[in-house]
Design an enzyme around this catalytic site. Structure first.
Site, PDB file in Angstrom:
ATOM      1  N   SER A   1      22.976 -25.910 -14.285  1.00  0.00           N
ATOM      2  CA  SER A   1      21.601 -26.982 -13.834  1.00  0.00           C
ATOM      3  C   SER A   1      20.852 -26.687 -14.767  1.00  0.00           C
ATOM      4  O   SER A   1      20.565 -27.908 -16.096  1.00  0.00           O
ATOM      5  CB  SER A   1      21.192 -25.924 -12.464  1.00  0.00           C
ATOM      6  OG  SER A   1      20.517 -27.192 -11.729  1.00  0.00           O
TER       7      SER A   1
ATOM      8  N   HIS B   1      26.660 -27.731  -5.168  1.00  0.00           N
ATOM      9  CA  HIS B   1      25.615 -26.999  -7.062  1.00  0.00           C
ATOM     10  C   HIS B   1      26.289 -26.205  -6.949  1.00  0.00           C
ATOM     11  O   HIS B   1      26.326 -26.382  -8.416  1.00  0.00           O
ATOM     12  CB  HIS B   1      24.901 -27.332  -6.992  1.00  0.00           C
ATOM     13  CG  HIS B   1      23.680 -26.972  -7.968  1.00  0.00           C
ATOM     14  ND1 HIS B   1      23.435 -28.060  -8.537  1.00  0.00           N
ATOM     15  CD2 HIS B   1      22.509 -26.178  -7.726  1.00  0.00           C
ATOM     16  CE1 HIS B   1      22.748 -27.901  -9.348  1.00  0.00           C
ATOM     17  NE2 HIS B   1      22.471 -26.880  -9.330  1.00  0.00           N
TER      18      HIS B   1
END
Length: 708
Positions: A561, A676
């Site tokens: 991320s 995610h």
């Protein structure tokens, strides 16, 4: 990425991809912008090709299948901590996953049996059975059960692991979903019980109801027995806000309902419902974080100084006057030293719990009001130099459950009383011989003279320079803390354990941008100062070389991320220093990030690339723009998910395409599902662990720089 909210309409922004692609192509001439078309036939064909090449190359490794089986066995092992999700009166809940329950069991046990270490579990929802019955891969996103009787719960379920989920009402007494009960369609919604027949709901109400960041802009009150379309507006935010939402806090048996408006990722305003539902402003700075109520005192954590109180302190206000529209004066609850940082704050009925870092080592404090109006402190008798995570609190007995672990100490769950006494509830068996591993904390000197801590694990008796694996994050106030070597934070399971067992060096770097030393450690790497985080990473790598632990080109950098952005910067800025990079769910095209999915919500962290002054400093590190023809970059391993509705998968795709186009080797693995978090179950996580091990062995140990 740390989310302001974890819910939006599924794949929000995808409907607008086509015009965005046209605009991006016209403005920048980006030849790979077509890879932003998430489900586009051409884009997915490229993904399938890269996936196949990577799988063929890495699954051929002699260790691959053994590693995959071992990783899955570790993840599926019944010997795992049954982490308490919530204490609800005299019961405690848990989500359990193992080889037989890949999606999980949501279950409960009596509090007494749980504390005794012999929980008697009762299954509430079997997610595998539900997924099969409904032909949908449901991923658990949590349950909100209405206190004080906890009979009705709002269950959040994500299809495939995306941030977006559906919300359904569940009857705990009957063990089933409520016929005709509250139900929200798939979205990134925020939902709060106001009372048993009323919800506060932020969701996608239609055109114009979402912020530029893709989160709910309008909060409404929804009454039982009425259609969702009849809900009445409570608050509206501006399109430029991050989100509008709500939450509730119990103080004993009294329930307080709050409404929030996040004006940026790090600023928000809060109101508490007073008499007749009137919203009364909470008199705390918009940079502070609200953390609970105890004995009528509202607690907040200060990210910026407030009058006489320094940043990083915990302060309180009496809640009753606030609910009447008054603004009482605050009082100090706790102030950390310069080497301390408050990680989290929790409350039980008569105690405040502060999970603290002391020079990046965990410490848990219990604070109770004293007769002089101050706070008496008790330090929990937990292991030293370990990482502490608060799991859940038993309000009435003033007890919290905390999980403690380190690189070499397997997780142990403790029940901690307000007097500091800690009793082990469950401890996991060791997965490796810790006596053969040295763990050290060192400090590297960054470019501007700042001392940057890092933790290192290596096998005893290894004197020659080895290959090094550095994991870091460096953003959003998220401290990186040591966890057991079989459960490292980049979703690669036991890779760190394998790495150290081979005689290599594993490092967790505490670079700026995180929260290891409080708000200042984060703020010093914000926006125009972002390069400091990357300089800290290079300082750690160069310190390893200076200590004779490794050599240039034998260092792998890992991040996910925002950490994926960090790893991308490292590869493009210092290809001489790093020989490999593991880049997960990354931000990489920082010119376009704010226009893709939830990207606009992070401009307080990075800046706005559409503002020339901001782009002037962002462009200096943006990895996608930094890739140059003629430069040889180390082979990179990208992993991501097609259904990541937080960080757009186009970042990894475009960076991979550009590197390949310029003649650089790339390994690429994009799961179709998983969101995610990348990977919806242990089987998928085990595959990734084995792939990463094979990649590191091929690229960093054997020095194979060829394409897969």
């Amino acid at each position: 990425m740390k989310p302001t909210s974890r819910r939006i309409l599924a794949l929000a922004g995808v409907a607008a991809v086509a015009p965005l692609l046209i605009a991006a192509t016209a403005q920048s001439g980006d030849p790979f912008v077509w890879l932003e078309d998430i489900h586009g036939e051409k884009a997915l064909a490229a993904v399938d090709k890269w996936n196949a090449e990577t799988m063929a190359a890495l699954t051929a490794a002699p260790t691959y299948e053994k590693d995959r089986v071992e990783a899955k066995a570790i993840m599926d092992d019944d010997a795992q901590i049954a982490e308490p999700g919530q204490v609800m009166g005299d019961v405690v809940t848990n989500l359990w996953q193992d080889a037989k329950h890949t999606h999980g069991l949501w279950r409960e046990a009596s509090l007494s049996s749980f504390k005794a270490g012999k929980p008697e579990w009762k299954t509430l929802i079997d997610l595998d059975a539900l997924s099969k019955a409904e032909n949908q891969k449901w991923v658990w996103h949590g349950a909100d059960c209405l206190a004080p009787d906890y009979k009705r719960c709002l269950i959040s379920l994500s299809p495939g692991g995306s941030d977006a989920d559906v919300v359904r009402e569940w009857d705990r007494t009957k063990g089933k979903f409520v016929d005709g009960g509250f139900e929200l369609p798939q979205a990134k919604s925020g939902v709060t019980w106001q009372d048993s027949d009323t919800l506060l709901v932020g969701t996608d109400w239609g055109a114009g109801s979402m912020t530029d960041s893709g989160y709910p802009r309008v909060l409404k009150r929804w009454k039982r027995g009425t259609p969702l379309s009849s809900a009445t507006t409570v608050m509206e935010g501006a399109p430029s806000d991050i989100s509008v939402g709500s939450f509730a806090i119990m103080d004993g048996d009294k329930r307080y309902v709050f409404v929030t408006r996040a004006t940026s990722f790090y600023t928000s305003r809060a109101w508490v419902e007073g008499a007749g539902g009137a919203l009364m402003p909470v008199p705390m700075p918009d940079t502070a974080d609200l953390h609970g109520i105890i004995d009528g005192k509202l607690l907040a954590y200060l990210n910026k100084p407030m009058g006489e109180f320094k940043a990083g302190s915990v302060v309180s206000w009496p809640i009753a006057p606030i609910a009447e529209g008054k603004a009482p004066a605050p009082s100090l609850v706790f102030a950390p030293t310069d080497k301390q940082a408050v990680q989290s704050v929790a409350t039980t009925d008569h105690a405040v719990w502060i999970n603290l870092l002391d020079n990046v080592s965990g410490k848990l404090l219990a604070l109770k009001p004293d007769v002089n109006g101050g706070w008496a402190q008790a330090v929990a008798s937990l292991p030293d130099k370990a990482t502490i995570a608060l799991d859940a609190g038993d309000d009435k007995n003033d007890t919290v459950f905390a999980t403690v672990q380190s690189f070499t100490v397997p997780p142990t769950l403790y029940a901690v009383g307000a007097d500091g006494k800690a009793d082990a509830v469950q401890s996991l068996p060791a997965k490796f011989d810790a006596s053969q591993i040295d763990v050290e904390q060192y400090f590297a000197t960054s470019k501007d003279g700042t001392k940057v801590p890092y933790f290192l694990a290596r096998k005893k008796g290894v004197s020659k320079p080895a290959a090094a694996f550095i994991h870091a994050y460096g953003g959003f106030r998220a401290a990186q803390l040591p966890t057991y070597l079989t459960t490292q934070p980049y979703r690669a399971g036991p890779v760190a354990m394998w790495w150290v067992d081979e005689g290599q060096v594993y490092v967790l770097a505490n670079i700026r941008g995180g929260g290891e030393y409080g708000p200042g450690w984060h703020d010093s790497a914000l926006r125009q100062n972002r390069q400091r985080a990357y300089d800290d990473l290079y300082a750690v790598a160069e310190d390893l070389v200076a200590r004779g632990l490794t050599t240039k080109g034998k260092i792998a950098v890992s991040g996910r991320s925002n950490g994926g952005l960090m790893a991308g910067v490292a590869v493009t800025q210092r290809p001489d220093l790093f020989g490999a990079a593991i880049i997960g769910s990354p931000l990489l095209d920082m010119k376009r990030y704010s226009h893709l999915l939830a990207g606009a919500s992070w401009m307080a962290e990075y800046g706005n690339p559409d503002v020339p002054g901001d782009w002037a400093f962002i462009r200096k590190y943006s990895p996608y723009q930094a890739v140059k023809k003629g430069t040889k970059y180390p082979p990179v391993f990208f992993y991501s998910s097609t259904e990541d509705d937080r960080v757009h998968p186009g970042h990894a795709r475009k960076m991979a395409a550009k590197l390949i186009d310029y003649g650089n080797p790339v390994y690429f693995h994009e799961y179709r599902l998983g969101g995610h978090s990348v990977g919806g179950d242990h089987g998928e996580d085990a595959v990734r662990a084995a792939l990463i091990r094979a990649y590191l062995d091929r690229v960093l140990i054997k020095g194979d720089k060829s394409a897969p």
